[in-house]
Motif scaffolding. Structure first.
Motif, PDB file in Angstrom:
ATOM      1  N   UNK A  97       9.129  12.598 -13.284  1.00  0.00           N
ATOM      2  CA  UNK A  97       8.317  11.670 -12.498  1.00  0.00           C
ATOM      3  C   UNK A  97       8.434  10.246 -13.028  1.00  0.00           C
ATOM      4  N   UNK A  98       8.505  10.093 -14.362  1.00  0.00           N
ATOM      5  CA  UNK A  98       8.641   8.749 -14.949  1.00  0.00           C
ATOM      6  C   UNK A  98       9.972   8.109 -14.558  1.00  0.00           C
ATOM      7  N   UNK A  99      11.034   8.904 -14.556  1.00  0.00           N
ATOM      8  CA  UNK A  99      12.340   8.355 -14.159  1.00  0.00           C
ATOM      9  C   UNK A  99      12.367   7.998 -12.677  1.00  0.00           C
ATOM     10  N   UNK A 100      11.715   8.806 -11.860  1.00  0.00           N
ATOM     11  CA  UNK A 100      11.667   8.497 -10.423  1.00  0.00           C
ATOM     12  C   UNK A 100      10.857   7.224 -10.180  1.00  0.00           C
ATOM     13  N   UNK A 101       9.739   7.073 -10.885  1.00  0.00           N
ATOM     14  CA  UNK A 101       8.928   5.858 -10.741  1.00  0.00           C
ATOM     15  C   UNK A 101       9.707   4.638 -11.196  1.00  0.00           C
ATOM     16  N   UNK A 102      10.456   4.768 -12.277  1.00  0.00           N
ATOM     17  CA  UNK A 102      11.289   3.658 -12.730  1.00  0.00           C
ATOM     18  C   UNK A 102      12.326   3.297 -11.679  1.00  0.00           C
ATOM     19  N   UNK A 103      12.920   4.315 -11.064  1.00  0.00           N
ATOM     20  CA  UNK A 103      13.892   4.055 -10.004  1.00  0.00           C
ATOM     21  C   UNK A 103      13.245   3.381  -8.802  1.00  0.00           C
ATOM     22  N   UNK A 104      12.011   3.764  -8.478  1.00  0.00           N
ATOM     23  CA  UNK A 104      11.298   3.141  -7.366  1.00  0.00           C
ATOM     24  C   UNK A 104      10.971   1.681  -7.673  1.00  0.00           C
ATOM     25  N   UNK A 105      10.584   1.404  -8.912  1.00  0.00           N
ATOM     26  CA  UNK A 105      10.309   0.020  -9.299  1.00  0.00           C
ATOM     27  C   UNK A 105      11.553  -0.849  -9.178  1.00  0.00           C
ATOM     28  N   UNK A 149       0.818  -1.215   0.000  1.00  0.00           N
ATOM     29  CA  UNK A 149       0.000   0.000   0.000  1.00  0.00           C
ATOM     30  C   UNK A 149       0.848   1.259   0.000  1.00  0.00           C
ATOM     31  N   UNK A 150       1.921   1.258   0.798  1.00  0.00           N
ATOM     32  CA  UNK A 150       2.829   2.414   0.797  1.00  0.00           C
ATOM     33  C   UNK A 150       3.465   2.605  -0.570  1.00  0.00           C
ATOM     34  N   UNK A 151       3.805   1.517  -1.234  1.00  0.00           N
ATOM     35  CA  UNK A 151       4.414   1.599  -2.564  1.00  0.00           C
ATOM     36  C   UNK A 151       3.437   2.199  -3.577  1.00  0.00           C
ATOM     37  N   UNK A 152       2.188   1.784  -3.542  1.00  0.00           N
ATOM     38  CA  UNK A 152       1.182   2.323  -4.466  1.00  0.00           C
ATOM     39  C   UNK A 152       0.956   3.810  -4.193  1.00  0.00           C
ATOM     40  N   UNK A 153       0.860   4.180  -2.923  1.00  0.00           N
ATOM     41  CA  UNK A 153       0.667   5.597  -2.575  1.00  0.00           C
ATOM     42  C   UNK A 153       1.867   6.428  -3.018  1.00  0.00           C
ATOM     43  N   UNK A 154       3.065   5.880  -2.852  1.00  0.00           N
ATOM     44  CA  UNK A 154       4.268   6.603  -3.253  1.00  0.00           C
ATOM     45  C   UNK A 154       4.306   6.835  -4.765  1.00  0.00           C
ATOM     46  N   UNK A 155       3.976   5.810  -5.540  1.00  0.00           N
ATOM     47  CA  UNK A 155       3.947   5.967  -6.995  1.00  0.00           C
ATOM     48  C   UNK A 155       2.886   6.983  -7.420  1.00  0.00           C
ATOM     49  N   UNK A 156       1.709   6.918  -6.801  1.00  0.00           N
ATOM     50  CA  UNK A 156       0.657   7.871  -7.126  1.00  0.00           C
ATOM     51  C   UNK A 156       1.037   9.297  -6.770  1.00  0.00           C
ATOM     52  N   UNK A 157       1.708   9.475  -5.649  1.00  0.00           N
ATOM     53  CA  UNK A 157       2.125  10.819  -5.238  1.00  0.00           C
ATOM     54  C   UNK A 157       3.154  11.391  -6.196  1.00  0.00           C
ATOM     55  N   UNK A 158       4.117  10.554  -6.601  1.00  0.00           N
ATOM     56  CA  UNK A 158       5.132  11.021  -7.555  1.00  0.00           C
ATOM     57  C   UNK A 158       4.489  11.385  -8.891  1.00  0.00           C
ATOM     58  N   UNK A 159       3.551  10.555  -9.345  1.00  0.00           N
ATOM     59  CA  UNK A 159       2.861  10.852 -10.598  1.00  0.00           C
ATOM     60  C   UNK A 159       2.062  12.147 -10.488  1.00  0.00           C
ATOM     61  N   UNK A 160       1.420  12.364  -9.349  1.00  0.00           N
ATOM     62  CA  UNK A 160       0.643  13.595  -9.149  1.00  0.00           C
ATOM     63  C   UNK A 160       1.554  14.815  -9.102  1.00  0.00           C
TER      64      UNK A 160
END
Length: 257
Positions: A168-176, A146-157
């Motif tokens: 934001x796309x590069x940060x999400x890729x790094x998080x994945x 759940x924290x991971x989903x919220x983190x991805x959504x926050x970065x995208x927002x």
């Protein structure tokens, strides 16, 4: 001389016949079942120290399923895991390795994330629950996911709000990638926690903690490079790192402490 020794032996056997000794040994009470269980527990392995059979079977089942899924991911992924580790530890920005893949590659990402988070959840449950309880591990898995989903959504927002979608796309890729690497890298040591001797558990904890810290350092270095490369304001950079990265780590540390 020999005749005297033979006579003494014959007299002793007449006083204590062998049949009497055998009968007395056969009448000795058998040890109770609890004693036998304790003798089995003297193997000093973690799953046998006060744990029931069903729990040990569940741990073995989880380990088999985990290894089968990792093998499937390794065989069917066509270099997916090596590409993930190469991206994580290299300085190049090979975004196309994961972000522009097919739908099958996204299924590999989801499977890798679930395996990684399950390993981390097992570790947290092992450290916080005495004895180990599978329901606690499932609870921690849902919290991490759940924290991971919220983190991805926050970065995208935030990327949409500040018109920085590429950042934001590069940060999400790094998080994945970091989410996959963190859990899968420590998973062999986490599985070993359930089968090593009790005296080796503390040492294994230290090894896991050291490896986890090293991986987190690589994660933060790459994240700072991404933010610096897109010329993100230092104030926004500090707010992001403190609010979405450091504070959850402190909460996790407080939970484990």
């Amino acid at each position: 001389m020999l005749e005297q020794v033979a006579d003494s032996v014959a007299r002793d056997s007449s006083v204590f016949p062998a049949s009497l000794l055998e009968e007395s040994v056969s009448r000795m009470p058998a040890p109770p079942m609890d004693t036998l269980t304790n003798y089995i527990g003297l193997v000093d392995a973690t799953p046998l120290e006060g744990w029931d059979f069903h729990l040990t079977t569940g741990i073995l089942t989880y380990m088999v399923v985990f290894l089968v899924l990792v093998a499937l991911l390794r065989l069917q992924g066509r270099g997916f895991l090596p590409a993930v580790y190469f991206y994580f530890f290299s300085r190049k920005r090979d975004v196309a390795l994961i972000s522009e893949g097919t739908r099958q590659n996204y299924s590999f990402v989801l499977l890798s994330i679930c395996l990684s988070f399950s390993s981390l959840a097992m570790l947290i449950a092992f450290m916080t629950s005495e004895p180990f309880v599978f329901s606690d591990a499932l609870f921690y898995f849902l919290i991490i996911f759940g924290y991971y989903i919220v983190l991805l959504g926050t970065v995208r927002l935030l990327g949409w709000t500040f018109n920085s979608r590429h950042c934001a796309s590069d940060i999400i890729l790094n998080l994945r990638v970091s989410g996959i690497v963190l859990g899968l890298s420590v998973s062999p040591l986490v599985l070993a926690l359930f089968f090593v001797k009790s005296s080796a558990v503390t040492t294994l904890f230290h090894v896991i903690f050291a490896l986890f810290v090293i991986l987190l350092i690589f994660r933060f270095i790459r994240l700072i490079k991404i933010l610096y490369g897109y010329k993100v304001s230092i104030l926004y950079m500090i707010l992001y790192l403190c609010g979405l990265e450091i504070v959850p780590m402190l909460v996790l540390y407080k939970l484990l402490a």
